[in-house]
Scaffold this motif. Structure first.
Motif, PDB file in Angstrom:
ATOM      1  N   GLN A  61      -3.983  -2.111 -13.136  1.00  9.38           N
ATOM      2  CA  GLN A  61      -5.061  -2.792 -13.839  1.00  9.38           C
ATOM      3  C   GLN A  61      -6.045  -3.247 -12.781  1.00  9.38           C
ATOM      4  OE1 GLN A  61      -5.619  -3.167 -17.084  1.00  9.38           O
ATOM      5  NE2 GLN A  61      -3.757  -2.075 -17.665  1.00  9.38           N
ATOM      6  N   SER A  62      -7.093  -2.421 -12.561  1.00  7.23           N
ATOM      7  CA  SER A  62      -8.032  -2.674 -11.478  1.00  7.23           C
ATOM      8  C   SER A  62      -7.268  -2.671 -10.157  1.00  7.23           C
ATOM      9  CB  SER A  62      -8.782  -3.988 -11.715  1.00  7.23           C
ATOM     10  OG  SER A  62      -9.767  -4.183 -10.718  1.00  7.23           O
ATOM     11  N   VAL A  63      -7.237  -3.782  -9.407  1.00  4.04           N
ATOM     12  CA  VAL A  63      -6.544  -3.809  -8.115  1.00  4.04           C
ATOM     13  C   VAL A  63      -5.127  -4.360  -8.239  1.00  4.04           C
ATOM     14  CG1 VAL A  63      -8.673  -4.026  -6.799  1.00  4.04           C
ATOM     15  CG2 VAL A  63      -7.510  -6.088  -7.606  1.00  4.04           C
ATOM     16  N   PRO A 127      -4.797  -4.168  -2.567  1.00  4.41           N
ATOM     17  CA  PRO A 127      -5.415  -4.281  -1.230  1.00  4.41           C
ATOM     18  C   PRO A 127      -4.542  -5.042  -0.239  1.00  4.41           C
ATOM     19  CG  PRO A 127      -7.045  -4.696  -2.943  1.00  4.41           C
ATOM     20  CD  PRO A 127      -5.715  -4.642  -3.625  1.00  4.41           C
ATOM     21  N   ASP A 128      -3.893  -6.113  -0.709  1.00  3.22           N
ATOM     22  CA  ASP A 128      -3.020  -6.868   0.195  1.00  3.22           C
ATOM     23  C   ASP A 128      -1.783  -6.058   0.565  1.00  3.22           C
ATOM     24  OD1 ASP A 128      -4.784  -8.960   0.082  1.00  3.22           O
ATOM     25  OD2 ASP A 128      -3.669 -10.078  -1.443  1.00  3.22           O
ATOM     26  N   ASP A 162       2.147   4.878  -2.383  1.00  6.03           N
ATOM     27  CA  ASP A 162       1.210   5.814  -1.767  1.00  6.03           C
ATOM     28  C   ASP A 162       0.575   6.751  -2.789  1.00  6.03           C
ATOM     29  OD1 ASP A 162       1.552   4.771   0.732  1.00  6.03           O
ATOM     30  OD2 ASP A 162       3.193   6.117   1.265  1.00  6.03           O
ATOM     31  N   THR A 163       1.198   6.886  -3.960  1.00  7.96           N
ATOM     32  CA  THR A 163       0.603   7.706  -5.016  1.00  7.96           C
ATOM     33  C   THR A 163      -0.753   7.156  -5.440  1.00  7.96           C
ATOM     34  OG1 THR A 163       2.800   8.278  -5.838  1.00  7.96           O
ATOM     35  CG2 THR A 163       0.959   8.646  -7.336  1.00  7.96           C
ATOM     36  N   TYR A 164      -0.908   5.846  -5.328  1.00  5.61           N
ATOM     37  CA  TYR A 164      -2.133   5.190  -5.793  1.00  5.61           C
ATOM     38  C   TYR A 164      -3.111   4.889  -4.674  1.00  5.61           C
ATOM     39  CZ  TYR A 164       0.648   4.628  -9.988  1.00  5.61           C
ATOM     40  OH  TYR A 164       1.426   4.872 -11.083  1.00  5.61           O
ATOM     41  N   TYR A 165      -2.809   5.344  -3.468  1.00  4.37           N
ATOM     42  CA  TYR A 165      -3.749   5.118  -2.358  1.00  4.37           C
ATOM     43  C   TYR A 165      -4.996   5.970  -2.571  1.00  4.37           C
ATOM     44  CZ  TYR A 165      -5.608   4.560   2.313  1.00  4.37           C
ATOM     45  OH  TYR A 165      -6.416   4.265   3.367  1.00  4.37           O
ATOM     46  N   GLY A 166      -6.180   5.345  -2.535  1.00  3.20           N
ATOM     47  CA  GLY A 166      -7.418   6.064  -2.809  1.00  3.20           C
ATOM     48  C   GLY A 166      -7.597   6.408  -4.266  1.00  3.20           C
TER      49      GLY A 166
END
Length: 260
Positions: A61-63, A127-128, A162-166
């Motif tokens: 959900q967003s970040v 991000p954190d 890592d699937t959601y990186y970028g």
């Protein structure tokens, strides 16, 4: 040595009838076996389609990253328990911004979970998380549950950050967002009053009358401009006539002297 056609021609009618019966029996046996296999597969498919299926996954959900536990099957699951390896860690858990580890869903499990039901637990601030190298990147989630026949099942899922990186997504607004907006509008409207700073100013405008006055003023302006041009033309004609008379007199005077 008899040839194969000699063997065939040497058979009697009774022998041929017996051979045909054996062939019919073999074909019937084969057909029954195929039908049995198909019936067994169809039964297994019906059972599989009527089974509950507990799925554990990351959802964003967003970040924010949430852990979603859902029943995507067709029947109710019971005694649902979910375990994670390694144990869950996150920056939100460290800062106390989420109490998910003490949630009954994880500590005691879910007693019953009907088809289509989903639970979402806020887990991490993406991000954190990506700034931390000391926290796990992947978790193995194991869900155990019972079906309507009280048979125990287990399913394993890999949850990978890592699937959601970028990863980018479009924010979709649903009925909950609409309800929130309506509540904000209601809160604002309650502040409206006839006097004071909380009122709502209303302006009225007679558009037709204003447009009519503008057209009349425009037509009057055009008429004034036309009159001014006519006066200028008349003045120019008078000046031309006066100059012409002077030139004519001068020519006559000097011309008369030359003739003398």
């Amino acid at each position: 040595m008899l040839e194969w056609w000699d063997f065939l021609w040497a058979r009697t009618a009774e022998q041929w009838q017996a051979i045909g019966s054996v062939g019919t029996l073999a074909i019937a046996t084969l057909a029954a076996a195929v039908a049995g296999v198909q019936a067994r597969e169809a039964r297994q498919l019906r059972i599989a389609q009527s089974m509950p299926e507990i799925v554990v996954d990351f959802e964003t959900q967003s970040v924010l990253v949430e852990i979603a536990i859902s029943n995507t099957g067709q029947t109710t699951a019971s005694d649902v328990k979910v375990a994670f390896d390694p144990p869950l860690e996150s920056t939100l858990i460290e800062s106390g911004r989420t109490k998910m580890l003490t949630s009954k869903l994880l500590t005691e499990g879910i007693e019953t979970m009907p088809p289509g039901k989903k639970y979402r637990l806020m887990f991490e601030h993406a991000p954190d998380r990506y700034k931390r190298d000391d926290l796990p990147r992947t978790y193995t989630a194991t869900a155990t549950y019972r079906d309507t026949r009280n048979k125990r099942h287990a399913a394993t899922y890999v949850l990978d950050f890592d699937t959601y990186y970028g990863y980018n997504q479009v924010t979709l607004y649903d009925i909950h967002d609409a309800a929130k907006a309506l509540k904000e509008m209601q809160s604002l409207m309650k502040k409206w009053a006839e006097f004071g700073q909380g009122g709502l100013r209303v302006f009225s405008r007679d558009g037709d009358a204003k447009d009519r006055r503008m057209r009349e003023e425009f037509e009057e302006m055009r008429r004034d401009e036309g009159a001014g041009e006519s006066e200028a033309e008349d003045s120019s004609s008078a000046e031309s006539s006066f100059v012409g008379q002077i030139i004519t007199r001068v020519v006559r005077r000097f011309g008369g002297r030359n003739n003398d």
